[in-house]
Design a protein around this motif. Sequence first.
Motif, PDB file in Angstrom:
ATOM      1  N   LEU A  11       0.827  -1.206   0.000  1.00  0.00           N
ATOM      2  CA  LEU A  11       0.000   0.000   0.000  1.00  0.00           C
ATOM      3  C   LEU A  11       0.860   1.254   0.000  1.00  0.00           C
ATOM      4  O   LEU A  11       0.539   2.239  -0.676  1.00  0.00           O
ATOM      5  CB  LEU A  11      -0.939  -0.012   1.195  1.00  0.00           C
ATOM      6  CG  LEU A  11      -1.967  -1.155   1.235  1.00  0.00           C
ATOM      7  CD1 LEU A  11      -2.894  -0.988   2.425  1.00  0.00           C
ATOM      8  CD2 LEU A  11      -2.758  -1.216  -0.057  1.00  0.00           C
ATOM      9  N   ALA A  12       1.965   1.228   0.749  1.00  0.00           N
ATOM     10  CA  ALA A  12       2.837   2.396   0.809  1.00  0.00           C
ATOM     11  C   ALA A  12       3.567   2.639  -0.504  1.00  0.00           C
ATOM     12  O   ALA A  12       3.965   3.774  -0.796  1.00  0.00           O
ATOM     13  CB  ALA A  12       3.849   2.239   1.944  1.00  0.00           C
ATOM     14  N   LEU A  13       3.727   1.595  -1.299  1.00  0.00           N
ATOM     15  CA  LEU A  13       4.424   1.718  -2.577  1.00  0.00           C
ATOM     16  C   LEU A  13       3.416   1.926  -3.713  1.00  0.00           C
ATOM     17  O   LEU A  13       3.352   1.177  -4.684  1.00  0.00           O
ATOM     18  CB  LEU A  13       5.281   0.480  -2.827  1.00  0.00           C
ATOM     19  CG  LEU A  13       6.426   0.274  -1.822  1.00  0.00           C
ATOM     20  CD1 LEU A  13       7.091  -1.073  -2.032  1.00  0.00           C
ATOM     21  CD2 LEU A  13       7.445   1.410  -1.913  1.00  0.00           C
ATOM     22  N   LEU A  33      -5.397  -1.690  -4.633  1.00  0.00           N
ATOM     23  CA  LEU A  33      -6.306  -2.280  -3.651  1.00  0.00           C
ATOM     24  C   LEU A  33      -7.746  -1.889  -3.959  1.00  0.00           C
ATOM     25  O   LEU A  33      -8.663  -2.735  -3.903  1.00  0.00           O
ATOM     26  CB  LEU A  33      -5.929  -1.823  -2.241  1.00  0.00           C
ATOM     27  CG  LEU A  33      -6.899  -2.236  -1.126  1.00  0.00           C
ATOM     28  CD1 LEU A  33      -6.975  -3.747  -0.987  1.00  0.00           C
ATOM     29  CD2 LEU A  33      -6.501  -1.588   0.211  1.00  0.00           C
ATOM     30  N   ARG A  34      -7.973  -0.640  -4.303  1.00  0.00           N
ATOM     31  CA  ARG A  34      -9.322  -0.158  -4.593  1.00  0.00           C
ATOM     32  C   ARG A  34      -9.933  -0.938  -5.763  1.00  0.00           C
ATOM     33  O   ARG A  34     -11.091  -1.380  -5.694  1.00  0.00           O
ATOM     34  CB  ARG A  34      -9.262   1.335  -4.901  1.00  0.00           C
ATOM     35  CG  ARG A  34     -10.614   2.028  -4.926  1.00  0.00           C
ATOM     36  CD  ARG A  34     -10.475   3.479  -5.343  1.00  0.00           C
ATOM     37  NE  ARG A  34      -9.570   4.224  -4.483  1.00  0.00           N
ATOM     38  CZ  ARG A  34      -8.478   4.845  -4.898  1.00  0.00           C
ATOM     39  NH1 ARG A  34      -8.135   4.801  -6.182  1.00  0.00           N
ATOM     40  NH2 ARG A  34      -7.715   5.508  -4.060  1.00  0.00           N
ATOM     41  N   ARG A  35      -9.151  -1.140  -6.819  1.00  0.00           N
ATOM     42  CA  ARG A  35      -9.654  -1.897  -7.978  1.00  0.00           C
ATOM     43  C   ARG A  35      -9.955  -3.345  -7.617  1.00  0.00           C
ATOM     44  O   ARG A  35     -10.965  -3.914  -8.044  1.00  0.00           O
ATOM     45  CB  ARG A  35      -8.619  -1.845  -9.113  1.00  0.00           C
ATOM     46  CG  ARG A  35      -8.580  -0.544  -9.884  1.00  0.00           C
ATOM     47  CD  ARG A  35      -7.727  -0.684 -11.127  1.00  0.00           C
ATOM     48  NE  ARG A  35      -6.326  -0.965 -10.785  1.00  0.00           N
ATOM     49  CZ  ARG A  35      -5.395  -0.029 -10.624  1.00  0.00           C
ATOM     50  NH1 ARG A  35      -5.720   1.245 -10.756  1.00  0.00           N
ATOM     51  NH2 ARG A  35      -4.156  -0.364 -10.344  1.00  0.00           N
ATOM     52  N   PRO A  69     -17.331  -1.018  -1.565  1.00  0.00           N
ATOM     53  CA  PRO A  69     -18.638  -1.609  -1.867  1.00  0.00           C
ATOM     54  C   PRO A  69     -19.308  -2.166  -0.619  1.00  0.00           C
ATOM     55  O   PRO A  69     -18.638  -2.512   0.362  1.00  0.00           O
ATOM     56  CB  PRO A  69     -18.290  -2.719  -2.865  1.00  0.00           C
ATOM     57  CG  PRO A  69     -17.005  -2.281  -3.491  1.00  0.00           C
ATOM     58  CD  PRO A  69     -16.259  -1.584  -2.401  1.00  0.00           C
ATOM     59  N   PRO A  70     -20.628  -2.296  -0.618  1.00  0.00           N
ATOM     60  CA  PRO A  70     -21.372  -2.735   0.568  1.00  0.00           C
ATOM     61  C   PRO A  70     -20.924  -4.083   1.119  1.00  0.00           C
ATOM     62  O   PRO A  70     -20.990  -4.306   2.324  1.00  0.00           O
ATOM     63  CB  PRO A  70     -22.824  -2.804   0.068  1.00  0.00           C
ATOM     64  CG  PRO A  70     -22.868  -1.837  -1.073  1.00  0.00           C
ATOM     65  CD  PRO A  70     -21.527  -1.915  -1.722  1.00  0.00           C
ATOM     66  N   ASP A 104      -8.402   6.827   4.252  1.00  0.00           N
ATOM     67  CA  ASP A 104      -9.000   7.934   3.494  1.00  0.00           C
ATOM     68  C   ASP A 104      -8.677   7.820   2.007  1.00  0.00           C
ATOM     69  O   ASP A 104      -9.530   8.111   1.148  1.00  0.00           O
ATOM     70  CB  ASP A 104      -8.504   9.274   4.030  1.00  0.00           C
ATOM     71  CG  ASP A 104      -9.069   9.604   5.410  1.00  0.00           C
ATOM     72  OD1 ASP A 104     -10.068   8.957   5.800  1.00  0.00           O
ATOM     73  OD2 ASP A 104      -8.508  10.479   6.084  1.00  0.00           O
ATOM     74  N   ALA A 105      -7.470   7.397   1.684  1.00  0.00           N
ATOM     75  CA  ALA A 105      -7.075   7.281   0.282  1.00  0.00           C
ATOM     76  C   ALA A 105      -7.842   6.157  -0.414  1.00  0.00           C
ATOM     77  O   ALA A 105      -8.180   6.277  -1.599  1.00  0.00           O
ATOM     78  CB  ALA A 105      -5.573   7.034   0.174  1.00  0.00           C
TER      79      ALA A 105
END
Length: 380
Positions: free
Chosen positions: A223-225, A231-233, A262-263, A256-257
Motif C-alpha cells: 500500500l505504501a508503494l 487495492l481499490r480496484r 462496496p457494501p 482515506d485514500a
Amino acid sequence: MTTTPVPTHFAPLVPLAWALRAAGHDVLVVAQPDVIPTVRSAGLVAVSAGEPHDAIKSVRRLLTGDKRPLEAIPRFAPEQMGILGRVWMRHARAVLPEYLAIARSFQPQLIIAEKLEYTALLVGGLAGVPVLHHRWGVDAGSDVALRDAGTELADLAAQHGLDGLPLPAEKLDPCPPSLQFPSAEPGTPIRFVPFNGSGVLPSWHRARPGVRRVVVSFGRHILALNGVPHLRRVLRACATVADIEVIATCEEEFRDAVGPVPPRVRLVAPTPLHLFLDSCDAVVHHGGAGTALTATAAGLPQLVLPQWADQFATGERLQALGAGISLDDVASQDDPATLADALETLLSLAEHRKAAEELSREMAGMPSPAAVAADLARRY
C-alpha cells in the motif's frame, strides 16, 4: 538471532525463538530499530543496534510517479535474483562492528539469521559460532544472492582475517517441499507456524451461513508503494462475485485514500490472519511469504497478485500445484473481469480447495519448531 531491518523478514523466525525459549535456552534478537516493535510483540528480548533503515523509502527510489512496483520494476530472471540481497550486503558493512561487539558480549553458541542477513555470517566466522539461515517460504533467490554476497563481501571478510564470506551451516526451510522452488538448495524442514503479530479475536470472525468469505491482504509495504489504487480496484472487482463477503485489511493511514468501499466489503485494521482464516474460503494477496504460508496452513486456495521480487515465484508454485491462481502482469491485475473470474474459479472448483488442503496436510507433517529446537540443541 539477527535479521535485516524489515519486520516481515523476521516473523518466520519467531516460532523457533519461542521453541528455544520454551526449552530453556537464552534467545537474544539483535536488530535495527525498525524490527524492535515486532520482536517485543512476540514476547522476545532484543538489542537495538544501528540506525533505522526504512525499507519502504529505499524501494520508493526505484519507482516513478504513482506507479506500483509491478509497473515500474522489471521482473528479474532467475540468474538475476541475487539483486534481492544487494542492499543487505551494503547493510552488513554498516552494522558489522556493532553486531560483532554484541556477539562478543553475549557469547552465543548458535546464530540464526533470516536468509538475506549476511552480517551474521561474518559475525559467526569471527566468533567461531555456527550460523543458520532461515528461509521465509518459496525461495527463488537467496541461493543466488548468497553466491553474489560472497563476491561482494570478500574484501570485508579479508579485512577481518577471514578467507571469504563464511557459508551458513544449514538452511532452515518452512516451505512444504512440494511447494518449494525447484532449484532451491535442500534445507532442514521446519513446520511453518503463523506469526502475523499479536491481536484480539475480532467480533466478526465468524462468517454468515451461505456467504463465501474472502480475505484481501496486501500488507503495508504494498500500500505504501503506490498500491492504494490497486487495492481499490481489487476490492471493487471482488465485490462483483456473487454470494461473497470480503474482509480487507488496511492500515489506518491509508483508509482515506482507499475511500468508500462496496457494501459487501469490510475494511478492517491489520488483524493476525490466523485468527479468522478458519472462517474463510479464499485469500487474495500479493505473494508475500508470510501471507502465502499462513493461507497454506489454513488449507485455503489463493489468488496471488505479485508485485515484485520473489512474489512471482510464490504465485507460480501455488498455481503449479493447483492450490492457487497467479495473475502476474499489469493488464490482468487491472482488469475487473479477469480478477472476478479468477476468484470465482478458486471458489467454485473443488480441485483448488482439494489441492490447498493437501498442501496444508503436507505442511502439518513437517517437524515442529519444538522438534527442530531440540535437534539443534543436540547438534550445536
